[in-house]
Design a protein around this motif. Structure first.
Motif, PDB file in Angstrom:
ATOM      1  N   VAL A 159     -10.010  -6.230   4.383  1.00 12.77           N
ATOM      2  CA  VAL A 159     -10.372  -6.886   5.644  1.00 12.77           C
ATOM      3  C   VAL A 159      -9.613  -8.200   5.803  1.00 12.77           C
ATOM      4  O   VAL A 159      -9.139  -8.532   6.887  1.00 12.77           O
ATOM      5  N   ARG A 160      -9.478  -8.953   4.720  1.00  8.05           N
ATOM      6  CA  ARG A 160      -8.760 -10.229   4.785  1.00  8.05           C
ATOM      7  C   ARG A 160      -7.290 -10.020   5.124  1.00  8.05           C
ATOM      8  O   ARG A 160      -6.710 -10.779   5.903  1.00  8.05           O
ATOM      9  N   VAL A 161      -6.698  -8.997   4.546  1.00  6.05           N
ATOM     10  CA  VAL A 161      -5.297  -8.694   4.840  1.00  6.05           C
ATOM     11  C   VAL A 161      -5.130  -8.312   6.311  1.00  6.05           C
ATOM     12  O   VAL A 161      -4.214  -8.768   6.987  1.00  6.05           O
ATOM     13  N   ILE A 162      -6.049  -7.477   6.806  1.00  2.44           N
ATOM     14  CA  ILE A 162      -6.000  -7.080   8.215  1.00  2.44           C
ATOM     15  C   ILE A 162      -6.146  -8.293   9.116  1.00  2.44           C
ATOM     16  O   ILE A 162      -5.406  -8.455  10.102  1.00  2.44           O
ATOM     17  N   ALA A 163      -7.096  -9.178   8.788  1.00  3.58           N
ATOM     18  CA  ALA A 163      -7.324 -10.377   9.600  1.00  3.58           C
ATOM     19  C   ALA A 163      -6.086 -11.267   9.628  1.00  3.58           C
ATOM     20  O   ALA A 163      -5.707 -11.788  10.689  1.00  3.58           O
ATOM     21  N   LYS A 164      -5.447 -11.457   8.477  1.00  6.37           N
ATOM     22  CA  LYS A 164      -4.243 -12.297   8.420  1.00  6.37           C
ATOM     23  C   LYS A 164      -3.100 -11.666   9.198  1.00  6.37           C
ATOM     24  O   LYS A 164      -2.340 -12.357   9.886  1.00  6.37           O
ATOM     25  N   LEU A 165      -2.967 -10.349   9.100  1.00  6.50           N
ATOM     26  CA  LEU A 165      -1.919  -9.645   9.833  1.00  6.50           C
ATOM     27  C   LEU A 165      -2.135  -9.782  11.339  1.00  6.50           C
ATOM     28  O   LEU A 165      -1.189  -9.992  12.107  1.00  6.50           O
ATOM     29  N   MET A 172     -15.956  -7.660  15.980  1.00 10.09           N
ATOM     30  CA  MET A 172     -15.360  -8.015  14.688  1.00 10.09           C
ATOM     31  C   MET A 172     -13.930  -7.496  14.616  1.00 10.09           C
ATOM     32  O   MET A 172     -13.631  -6.377  15.060  1.00 10.09           O
ATOM     33  N   LEU A 173     -13.046  -8.304  14.070  1.00  7.09           N
ATOM     34  CA  LEU A 173     -11.616  -8.001  14.000  1.00  7.09           C
ATOM     35  C   LEU A 173     -11.025  -7.826  15.400  1.00  7.09           C
ATOM     36  O   LEU A 173     -10.033  -7.129  15.577  1.00  7.09           O
ATOM     37  N   GLY A 174     -11.642  -8.489  16.365  1.00  9.64           N
ATOM     38  CA  GLY A 174     -11.144  -8.402  17.734  1.00  9.64           C
ATOM     39  C   GLY A 174      -9.972  -9.331  17.972  1.00  9.64           C
ATOM     40  O   GLY A 174      -9.636 -10.188  17.148  1.00  9.64           O
ATOM     41  N   PHE A 175      -9.352  -9.171  19.119  1.00 13.98           N
ATOM     42  CA  PHE A 175      -8.168  -9.947  19.474  1.00 13.98           C
ATOM     43  C   PHE A 175      -8.025  -9.955  20.985  1.00 13.98           C
ATOM     44  O   PHE A 175      -8.771  -9.276  21.698  1.00 13.98           O
ATOM     45  N   VAL A 227     -13.524 -12.682  12.204  1.00 15.92           N
ATOM     46  CA  VAL A 227     -14.416 -12.389  11.082  1.00 15.92           C
ATOM     47  C   VAL A 227     -15.239 -13.644  10.791  1.00 15.92           C
ATOM     48  O   VAL A 227     -14.767 -14.566  10.120  1.00 15.92           O
ATOM     49  N   ASN A 228     -16.462 -13.671  11.316  1.00 17.50           N
ATOM     50  CA  ASN A 228     -17.338 -14.801  11.063  1.00 17.50           C
ATOM     51  C   ASN A 228     -18.742 -14.482  11.574  1.00 17.50           C
ATOM     52  O   ASN A 228     -18.964 -13.424  12.164  1.00 17.50           O
ATOM     53  N   LEU A 241     -15.968 -13.650   5.797  1.00 22.25           N
ATOM     54  CA  LEU A 241     -16.281 -12.230   5.784  1.00 22.25           C
ATOM     55  C   LEU A 241     -17.741 -11.967   5.453  1.00 22.25           C
ATOM     56  O   LEU A 241     -18.399 -11.122   6.080  1.00 22.25           O
ATOM     57  N   ASP A 242     -18.299 -12.676   4.486  1.00 23.94           N
ATOM     58  CA  ASP A 242     -19.690 -12.448   4.104  1.00 23.94           C
ATOM     59  C   ASP A 242     -20.634 -12.785   5.256  1.00 23.94           C
ATOM     60  O   ASP A 242     -21.577 -12.040   5.538  1.00 23.94           O
ATOM     61  N   ALA A 243     -20.360 -13.890   5.953  1.00 25.45           N
ATOM     62  CA  ALA A 243     -21.198 -14.280   7.090  1.00 25.45           C
ATOM     63  C   ALA A 243     -21.105 -13.244   8.200  1.00 25.45           C
ATOM     64  O   ALA A 243     -22.097 -12.924   8.854  1.00 25.45           O
ATOM     65  N   SER A 244     -19.912 -12.721   8.402  1.00 29.87           N
ATOM     66  CA  SER A 244     -19.717 -11.697   9.432  1.00 29.87           C
ATOM     67  C   SER A 244     -20.527 -10.453   9.103  1.00 29.87           C
ATOM     68  O   SER A 244     -21.230  -9.898   9.953  1.00 29.87           O
ATOM     69  N   HIS A 245     -20.430 -10.005   7.856  1.00 27.48           N
ATOM     70  CA  HIS A 245     -21.139  -8.799   7.437  1.00 27.48           C
ATOM     71  C   HIS A 245     -22.648  -8.978   7.567  1.00 27.48           C
ATOM     72  O   HIS A 245     -23.352  -8.114   8.100  1.00 27.48           O
ATOM     73  N   GLN A 246     -23.165 -10.115   7.093  1.00 30.93           N
ATOM     74  CA  GLN A 246     -24.605 -10.358   7.166  1.00 30.93           C
ATOM     75  C   GLN A 246     -25.095 -10.429   8.612  1.00 30.93           C
ATOM     76  O   GLN A 246     -26.241 -10.059   8.902  1.00 30.93           O
ATOM     77  N   SER A 247     -24.222 -10.868   9.516  1.00 30.75           N
ATOM     78  CA  SER A 247     -24.596 -10.961  10.927  1.00 30.75           C
ATOM     79  C   SER A 247     -24.755  -9.596  11.576  1.00 30.75           C
ATOM     80  O   SER A 247     -25.295  -9.501  12.685  1.00 30.75           O
TER      81      SER A 247
END
Length: 296
Positions: free
Chosen positions: A137-143, A17-20, A51-52, A160-166
């Motif tokens: 988290v959204r700000v970090i992802a966009k950055l 998650m939040l990988g690159f 994030v998914n 984000l919600d799908a990512s968290h639930q996963s």
């Protein structure tokens, strides 16, 4: 050039998650891809939605695998996934075992993350705290999208919600019902190494006072975060890397589950600043040699 890591099939590195792949000049797999290539391996760090859900990421990974196979002429790939990347690799292997030689879980939450459970209980998405976390988290992802220089594909969806639930215990339990390959039959045990022609391996670390909080980790903020996150664990208290529990990480043949490495150290983050005596890069080199010896 030596050939110690020259596996038969390419190594595909799948981030969590939040990988690159690379932020400007900074790689996710710090020092690892370079060392594997020096040993003769063909290595492909890939990018999936940071994030998914695991399923969405897994479908993206399947497309990337097909592309890599076309480019290299190889028949299969070896998948190495960190954190949620391990679940992503498991999904791809379950769907297309004909394209995957092995799946290696590195600190993968194969039975869920107690940290994700804690966030679900105390930071509900409709609460003020939950909305604040969502925004961060959204700000970090966009950055990260703006800084990403190692990926040049289409825009990747974010949920984000799908990512968290996963990543919750309940969410992973549902995932495991559909994709049980390599899972242990008993808690803390080892799973089948070979399923449908795919070999499964795993390794992980735990926080060890006097080791993981020493060395360069004394100045590494990510290490401090892991020690803070570890306080949310109840089932595997004292037996986690800050984000994933020791036994929750088990998949297939367990190479080790108590290395003195936190959740970021295990992929040589940040900037190779790790705990006292830790050498995470060596684990990847040794594993590539293991895959090579197995004809993979």
């Amino acid at each position: 050039m030596t050939q110690e890591t020259a596996t038969r099939y390419p190594l595909v590195m799948v981030p969590g998650m939040l990988g690159f792949v690379r932020l400007v000049l900074y790689p996710y797999w710090f020092g690892i891809v370079k060392r594997l290539r020096q040993g003769g391996a063909k290595v492909f760090p890939v990018m999936v939605s940071p994030v998914n859900s695991t399923e969405v990421r897994g479908e993206q990974l399947l497309l990337l695998i097909e592309q890599i196979l076309r480019e290299t002429g190889a028949a299969k790939v070896n998948l190495i996934g960190h954190s949620q990347g391990a679940l992503t690799g498991r999904y791809a292997a379950a769907k297309r075992p004909d394209l995957v030689a092995s799946v290696t879980s590195v600190a993968g939450p194969n039975h869920g993350s107690e940290l994700a459970d804690h966030l679900e209980r105390h930071y509900a998405k409709d609460s003020l705290k939950g909305r604040a976390v969502d925004m961060i988290v959204r700000v970090i992802a966009k950055l990260m999208v703006l800084l990403e220089t190692g990926y040049r594909g289409p825009r990747l969806p974010v949920d984000l919600d799908a990512s968290h639930q996963s990543l919750t215990t309940q969410g992973v339990a549902l995932f495991n019902r559909s994709y049980p390959q390599g899972l242990p039959d008993t808690w803390g045990g080892q799973g089948a190494e070979l399923v449908n022609g795919v070999r499964y391996y795993s390794w992980s670390g735990i926080l060890q006072p006097g080791r993981t909080d020493r060395g360069f980790n004394r100045i590494d903020g990510s290490s401090r975060s892991c020690r803070l996150f570890a306080r949310s664990f109840t089932r595997e208290v004292g037996q986690c890397d800050g984000m994933v529990g020791r036994f929750s990480s088990h998949l297939g043949t367990v190479i080790g589950d108590d290395y003195p490495l936190d959740h970021f150290d295990i992929v040589n983050q940040s900037l190779g600043l790790v705990g006292k005596g830790a050498d995470p890069v060596r684990l990847f080199v040794e594993h590539a040699a293991r895959l090579k010896a197995a004809g993979l």
